[in-house]
Enzyme design. Structure first.
Site, short mmCIF file in Angstrom:
data_model
loop_
_atom_site.label_atom_id
_atom_site.label_comp_id
_atom_site.label_asym_id
_atom_site.label_seq_id
_atom_site.Cartn_x
_atom_site.Cartn_y
_atom_site.Cartn_z
N THR A 18 44.41 57.37 19.78
CA THR A 18 44.62 56.61 18.56
C THR A 18 45.60 56.86 17.60
OG1 THR A 18 42.45 55.76 19.13
CG2 THR A 18 43.37 54.74 17.04
N ARG A 22 45.02 65.02 19.52
CA ARG A 22 43.69 65.74 19.05
C ARG A 22 42.84 66.61 20.02
NH1 ARG A 22 41.42 61.13 14.95
NH2 ARG A 22 43.48 61.05 13.54
N SER A 113 42.22 64.88 11.20
CA SER A 113 41.69 63.59 10.21
C SER A 113 40.27 64.07 10.13
CB SER A 113 41.69 62.46 11.06
OG SER A 113 41.27 61.31 10.35
N HIS A 114 39.31 63.16 10.44
CA HIS A 114 38.04 63.37 10.07
C HIS A 114 36.93 64.07 10.98
CE1 HIS A 114 38.49 60.37 12.94
NE2 HIS A 114 37.18 60.36 13.35
N ASP A 277 38.75 61.52 3.57
CA ASP A 277 38.41 62.27 4.74
C ASP A 277 39.28 63.51 4.83
OD1 ASP A 277 40.60 60.99 5.24
OD2 ASP A 277 40.31 60.96 7.44
N ASP A 279 42.28 64.31 6.08
CA ASP A 279 43.60 63.85 5.68
C ASP A 279 44.00 62.76 4.82
OD1 ASP A 279 43.14 61.98 7.73
OD2 ASP A 279 45.03 62.02 8.48
N ASP A 281 43.42 59.63 4.42
CA ASP A 281 43.81 58.41 4.55
C ASP A 281 42.46 57.67 4.73
OD1 ASP A 281 42.78 59.31 7.12
OD2 ASP A 281 44.95 58.71 8.09
N ARG A 282 41.40 57.84 4.97
CA ARG A 282 40.12 57.14 5.08
C ARG A 282 39.55 56.92 3.70
NH1 ARG A 282 36.81 57.58 10.62
NH2 ARG A 282 38.64 57.29 11.77
N THR A 344 43.06 48.66 17.48
CA THR A 344 42.63 49.91 16.50
C THR A 344 44.04 50.82 16.70
OG1 THR A 344 40.27 49.45 17.03
CG2 THR A 344 41.30 51.63 16.30
N SER A 365 37.07 51.40 10.38
CA SER A 365 37.02 52.76 10.25
C SER A 365 37.19 53.40 9.14
CB SER A 365 37.78 53.65 11.58
OG SER A 365 39.25 53.08 11.46
N LYS A 376 47.25 54.22 6.25
CA LYS A 376 46.05 53.79 5.39
C LYS A 376 46.06 55.03 4.11
CE LYS A 376 42.55 55.71 8.48
NZ LYS A 376 43.30 55.90 9.81
N ARG A 496 31.89 52.94 21.10
CA ARG A 496 31.86 52.32 19.82
C ARG A 496 31.42 50.83 20.34
NH1 ARG A 496 33.56 56.41 16.60
NH2 ARG A 496 36.03 56.93 16.73
C1 G16 Z 1 42.44 56.84 13.53
C2 G16 Z 1 43.20 55.80 13.34
C3 G16 Z 1 42.67 54.39 12.93
C4 G16 Z 1 41.31 54.34 13.95
C5 G16 Z 1 40.59 55.42 13.81
C6 G16 Z 1 39.25 55.18 14.71
O1 G16 Z 1 42.03 57.04 12.24
O2 G16 Z 1 44.49 56.24 12.57
O3 G16 Z 1 43.70 53.55 13.06
O4 G16 Z 1 40.98 53.08 13.59
O5 G16 Z 1 41.22 56.51 14.03
O6 G16 Z 1 39.92 55.13 16.04
P1 G16 Z 1 38.98 55.27 17.30
O7 G16 Z 1 37.96 54.09 17.08
O8 G16 Z 1 39.83 54.96 18.56
O9 G16 Z 1 38.45 56.61 17.33
P2 G16 Z 1 42.03 58.56 11.47
O10 G16 Z 1 41.59 58.55 10.24
O11 G16 Z 1 41.13 59.36 12.67
O12 G16 Z 1 43.44 58.96 11.56
#
Ligand code: G16
Length: 543
Positions: A18, A22, A113-114, A277, A279, A281-282, A344, A365, A376, A496
């Site tokens: 996404t 990772r 990210s998170h 979070d 990085d 962005d959340r 997503t 999310s 974001k 999910r």
């Molecule tokens: C990333 C994406 C988001 C997405 C989220 C969850 O966020 O940038 O657009 O909504 O993952 O994705 P999934 O449901 O596929 O796990 P982040 O903050 O992890 O970069």
């Protein structure tokens, strides 16, 4: 400059999800794993010669190693300049801003990210394009294809760069500019919001707690919220980025930011709580005695955006990811502006933002943002909330309640089942997909199915089609069940389940969320059999 060409063997698993690639840190530590991936990215980028690349990350474990490799590989691949945040730090939205502000060719963001960090945690790399946003699928697919056949990478045989020193250095023939990671971003925020009104709010005794979760937003929040806006010292907690996030899980939700939640629910708690979070962005938004779901937050921010100077003329449109509740749709309808439902992944908002079709975007999310960058932006969301609170002179709870009174309430929850056996998860989704044609028109108690499909998105700007983005079962009363596999997990599969119910009537807005959604949750189990098939008794995370 001496450039080495090193032979390498491809890895089969470098498929971006996404948001970039990772993996566990131990996967990245395999010989040439980082080098292969970065070279694969550069190999699919034409016209990079002499251009500027932005590099930064969230400071997690392995950032320091990977960033030096990235700089040397960039130098060997013809980039003219790299801009990198001091200490290797840049929040994802700040990296997006630097790319746009300095008209860079693109950027590498080193983050998972998170996801948790540390030697046993996760690491990640994503590529952002010249508009500052995540690379679209056309690029990520080309990178994956390249990674499967790569035979060599190029790297400059030069010493490491000193990332602690702001200023200009050289890596071989390439210029490396180490920049203050906060300065340009803070200046941008000042152009968007009414900083005077927010400062007055703090002067009047308004109390806030911002939990940076030992992640990248610490320096941003200290500088902007405390130093510039004048909130008392101590407003920002856990504000020093650490490679393993202080041993925590830098995901700002009710599970991992529970202390913050409890504080806001306590009698003498502050007026406003927020977190971001790994990085940056959340965002998590909690008012005194009022948690705001990310879907509601999107709707409320969109409805109130004109209270901030940058959006005073109104917003052009709103976009949300498919699993995000339709609360924002009701705002768009009332304002008579465009509304878009995308898959997503923030990358799907890029074209709409570039074309000026939407101004505010958001995801369930915990991501919200606007056309100021192409990611974001956690701190942005917090500042817009503060601006709205300052302008309306109301508490978060009052603002949320008035919103529900005007637009109705979308009860909403997400249940995550993590590290599920991938074969079981895939079969479960396939089997549900097979049931879809037979569901339309069927009734389950009071719930009559009005549509059932696997979401497919056609980008209105470039016409690209992204099929199989998650299963949607919609009911005539506006309720909805959505099921999809996460694209950000690193072990097994994460299922999910997203459940939503619309309650228009005033006076029906005080139900407990899980109880309000119970019939839909039970129906989802009846149709998909998540617990029955995975053997799980309960979700790992409920948000
Ligand atoms: C990333 C994406 C988001 C997405 C989220 C969850 O966020 O940038 O657009 O909504 O993952 O994705 P999934 O449901 O596929 O796990 P982040 O903050 O992890 O970069």
């Amino acid at each position: 400059m001496s450039i080495k060409t090193i032979e390498t063997k491809p890895y089969a698993d470098q498929k971006p999800g996404t948001s970039g690639l990772r993996k566990r840190v131990t996967v990245w530590q395999q010989p040439n794993y980082v080098e292969n991936y970065i070279q694969s990215i550069f190999d699919v980028l034409e016209d990079r010669q002499g251009k500027t690349l932005v590099i930064g990350g969230d400071g997690r474990f392995y950032n320091d190693v990977a960033i030096q490799k990235a700089i040397k590989i960039a130098a060997a691949n013809g980039f003219g300049k790299v801009m990198v945040g001091q200490g290797g730090l840049l929040s994802t939205p700040a990296a997006s801003h630097l790319i746009r502000h300095y008209k860079a060719f693109g950027g590498l963001v080193l983050s998972a990210s998170h996801n948790p960090g540390g030697p046993d945690g996760d690491f990640g790399i994503k590529y952002n394009i010249a508009n500052g946003g995540p690379a679209p699928e056309s690029i990520t697919e080309a990178v994956f294809a390249r990674s499967k056949v790569i035979g060599a990478y190029r790297i400059a045989d030069v010493p490491d760069v000193d990332l602690s020193r702001i200023g200009t250095q050289k890596s071989g023939d390439m210029v490396v500019e180490v920049v203050d990671p906060v300065a340009d971003y803070a200046a941008l925020m000042e152009t968007l919001f009414d900083f005077k009104a927010i400062s007055s709010l703090f002067k009047s005794g308004f109390r806030m707690q911002f939990d940076a979760m030992h992640a990248v937003t610490g320096p941003y929040a200290h500088r902007i919220i405390e130093d510039i806006l004048g909130a008392p010292k101590g407003t920002v907690i856990n504000g020093v980025p650490s490679p393993d996030f202080g041993g925590g899980h830098p995901d700002p939700n009710l599970v991992y930011a529970k202390d913050l939640y409890d504080l806001l629910m306590s009698a003498d708690g502050p007026d406003f709580g927020a977190a971001s979070d790994g990085d940056g962005d959340r965002n998590l938004i909690i008012g005194k005695n009022r948690f705001v779901t990310p879907s509601d937050s999107l709707a409320i921010l969109a409805a109130n955006a004109p209270l901030a100077p940058a959006y005073a003329a109104g917003i052009a449109g709103i976009a949300r990811s498919m699993p995000t509740s339709s609360a924002a749709d009701r705002v768009a309808e009332k304002l008579g502006i465009e509304m878009h439902e995308t898959p997503t992944g923030w990358k799907f908002f890029g074209n709409l933002l570039d074309a000026g079709r939407v101004t505010v975007c958001g995801e369930e999310s915990a991501g919200t943002g606007s056309n100021h960058v192409r990611e974001k932006d956690g701190v942005w969301a917090v500042l817009l909330w503060l601006n709205i609170i300052a302008a309306r002179k109301q508490s978060v709870d009052q603002i949320v309640r008035e919103h529900w009174k005007t637009y109705g309430r979308n009860y909403y929850t997400r249940h995550d089942f993590e590290e599920v056996d991938a074969a079981i998860a895939n079969k479960l989704v396939d089997d549900l997909r097979a049931q879809l044609p037979g569901l339309v028109g069927k009734s389950f108690g009071n719930l009559k199915v009005s549509y059932a499909d696997d979401f497919s998105y056609t980008d209105p700007i470039d016409g690209s089609v992204s099929p199989k983005q998650g299963i949607r079962i919609g009911f005539e009363d506006g309720s909805r069940i959505v099921l999809r596999l996460s694209g950000t997990g690193t072990v097994g599969a994460t299922l999910r389940l997203y459940v939503e119910r619309y309650e228009p009537a005033d006076g029906q807005h005080d139900l407990e969320t899980q109880a309000a959604l119970e019939p839909l949750i039970a129906l989802a189990e009846q149709l998909a059999g998540i617990k029955a098939r995975t053997g799980r008794q309960a979700p790992d995370v409920i948000t």
